[in-house]
Design an enzyme around this catalytic site. Structure first.
Site, PDB file in Angstrom:
ATOM      1  N   GLY A   1      79.887  33.222  67.133  1.00 29.81           N
ATOM      2  CA  GLY A   1      80.787  34.338  66.853  1.00 29.81           C
ATOM      3  C   GLY A   1      80.074  35.629  66.493  1.00 29.81           C
TER       4      GLY A   1
ATOM      5  N   GLY B   1      83.631  29.293  71.965  1.00 28.75           N
ATOM      6  CA  GLY B   1      84.662  29.735  71.034  1.00 28.75           C
ATOM      7  C   GLY B   1      85.408  30.941  71.590  1.00 28.75           C
ATOM      8  N   GLY B   2      85.015  32.121  71.163  1.00 29.91           N
ATOM      9  CA  GLY B   2      85.731  33.366  71.477  1.00 29.91           C
ATOM     10  C   GLY B   2      86.111  33.544  72.941  1.00 29.91           C
TER      11      GLY B   2
ATOM     12  N   HIS C   1      81.333  20.093  63.618  1.00 29.80           N
ATOM     13  CA  HIS C   1      81.176  21.529  63.872  1.00 29.80           C
ATOM     14  C   HIS C   1      80.690  22.213  62.593  1.00 29.80           C
ATOM     15  CE1 HIS C   1      82.014  25.696  64.783  1.00 29.80           C
ATOM     16  NE2 HIS C   1      82.021  25.348  66.057  1.00 29.80           N
TER      17      HIS C   1
ATOM     18  N   SER D   1      78.191  32.179  71.190  1.00 31.61           N
ATOM     19  CA  SER D   1      78.310  33.443  71.923  1.00 31.61           C
ATOM     20  C   SER D   1      78.103  33.291  73.427  1.00 31.61           C
ATOM     21  CB  SER D   1      77.359  34.502  71.337  1.00 31.61           C
ATOM     22  OG  SER D   1      77.701  34.794  69.996  1.00 31.61           O
TER      23      SER D   1
ATOM     24  N   ASN E   1      86.605  25.619  72.421  1.00 33.35           N
ATOM     25  CA  ASN E   1      86.992  25.299  71.045  1.00 33.35           C
ATOM     26  C   ASN E   1      87.795  26.487  70.524  1.00 33.35           C
ATOM     27  OD1 ASN E   1      87.233  24.717  68.364  1.00 33.35           O
ATOM     28  ND2 ASN E   1      85.053  24.940  67.884  1.00 33.35           N
ATOM     29  N   TRP E   2      89.097  26.303  70.461  1.00 41.59           N
ATOM     30  CA  TRP E   2      89.957  27.436  70.087  1.00 41.59           C
ATOM     31  C   TRP E   2      89.942  27.731  68.597  1.00 41.59           C
ATOM     32  CZ3 TRP E   2      95.089  26.526  73.301  1.00 41.59           C
ATOM     33  CH2 TRP E   2      94.761  26.551  74.667  1.00 41.59           C
ATOM     34  N   LYS E   3      89.376  26.827  67.820  1.00 43.71           N
ATOM     35  CA  LYS E   3      89.331  27.018  66.361  1.00 43.71           C
ATOM     36  C   LYS E   3      90.747  27.274  65.837  1.00 43.71           C
ATOM     37  CE  LYS E   3      84.601  28.466  66.915  1.00 43.71           C
ATOM     38  NZ  LYS E   3      83.446  29.206  66.433  1.00 43.71           N
TER      39      LYS E   3
ATOM     40  N   GLU F   1      81.438  24.835  61.188  1.00 38.88           N
ATOM     41  CA  GLU F   1      82.483  25.388  60.310  1.00 38.88           C
ATOM     42  C   GLU F   1      83.107  24.290  59.442  1.00 38.88           C
ATOM     43  OE1 GLU F   1      84.535  27.487  63.444  1.00 38.88           O
ATOM     44  OE2 GLU F   1      82.792  28.791  63.592  1.00 38.88           O
TER      45      GLU F   1
ATOM     46  N   GLU G   1      74.614  24.022  68.641  1.00 38.71           N
ATOM     47  CA  GLU G   1      75.200  25.328  68.323  1.00 38.71           C
ATOM     48  C   GLU G   1      74.500  25.937  67.115  1.00 38.71           C
ATOM     49  OE1 GLU G   1      79.555  25.601  69.749  1.00 38.71           O
ATOM     50  OE2 GLU G   1      79.571  24.699  67.767  1.00 38.71           O
TER      51      GLU G   1
END
Ligand code: 13P
Length: 256
Positions: free
Chosen positions: A172, A233-234, A94, A212, A9-11, A96, A166
């Site tokens: 993150g 993510g990251g 998600h 993470s 998930n590149w956000k 966010e 999640e």
């Protein structure tokens, strides 16, 4: 046996040009790991370029959200028909989008239905805040999210749905949930799905962990019986790390 699925998930990261360069750089390296489903979820504007660059590969593309309406006066939103033929997956719910765009449990359910009606495969995200976690409310909170997301979804659609657990406090932050805890909560999600749909359907559902995830902890997660991959993510933004995650998932499940 459930096929593990690793989705990046590149956000809100990477321009369209950067996104295409990224997938061009990793697609050959991801090719050998055929037993793991590999997915990248770039921002909307990068979807056409990335989908084009990945044509002829087995790497799937996903969007990060979708609206439930067919069209209309919904400034900034993307309708499911706009994603048809462009992506296989769409992340829905998600944390966010729940936090910053007011996406509610009811909206998640509407988005899931709309996505399925257009042949898209939802990745339904759920997970609790630190406050809820510390108060011991994780299971009941996640149960409410899951029951709402799956309301009126027929069992026949379940093979096209993935769930991602999640915990918000692990996203993150570098503070990942222990593999045992993630497995326990994911196991409890499977019990809820069993209650709704029966054991066969629940046992076939793929449920990812997210929060993470990185190459250093990937094997621990993948060694857990209930965890069928990761929503990352990251670490999915770095070429080497993403390829490593897929390779480790392949190896950890005893696949070649
Ligand atoms: P991180 O891997 O950066 O913690 O993000 C997880 C996530 O939110 C994926 O959807």
């Amino acid at each position: 046996m459930r096929t593990p699925i690793i989705a990046g998930n590149w956000k809100m990261n990477k321009t369209p040009a950067e996104a295409v360069a990224f997938v061009n750089a990793i697609k050959d390296n991801l090719a050998p790991y055929t037993a793991v489903e590999r997915v990248v979820c770039p921002p909307y504007v990068a979807l056409p370029g990335v989908a084009d660059a990945l044509k002829g590969t087995e790497i799937a593309v996903g969007a990060q959200d979708v609206h439930w309406e067919e069209d209309g006066a919904f400034t900034s939103q993307i309708a499911p028909a706009m994603l048809e033929g462009l992506v296989k997956y769409v992340i829905i719910g998600h944390s966010e989008t729940r936090a910053y765009q007011g996406v509610s449990d009811e909206m998640v359910n509407k988005k899931v239905k709309a996505a399925l009606a257009h042949g898209l495969h939802p990745i339904i995200a759920c997970g609790e805040s630190l406050e809820i976690n510390e108060a011991g409310g994780t299971r009941s909170f996640v149960e409410k999210q899951i029951r709402a997301a799956f309301a009126d979804i027929p069992a026949s659609d379940l093979a096209n749905i993935v769930v991602a657990y999640e915990p918000i406090w692990a996203i993150g932050t570098g503070k990942s949930a222990s593999a045992e805890l993630a497995n326990e909560i994911i196991g409890s999600i499977r019990v809820i799905l069993e209650d709704i749909y029966g054991a066969d359907v629940a046992n076939a559902m793929r449920i990812q962990y997210g929060g993470s995830v990185k190459p250093a902890n990937m094997v621990e997660y993948m060694s857990q019986p209930h965890i069928d991959g990761a929503l990352v993510g990251g670490a999915s933004l770095k070429e080497d790390a993403f390829v490593d995650l897929v390779r480790l998932a392949n190896e950890a499940k005893g696949l070649s």
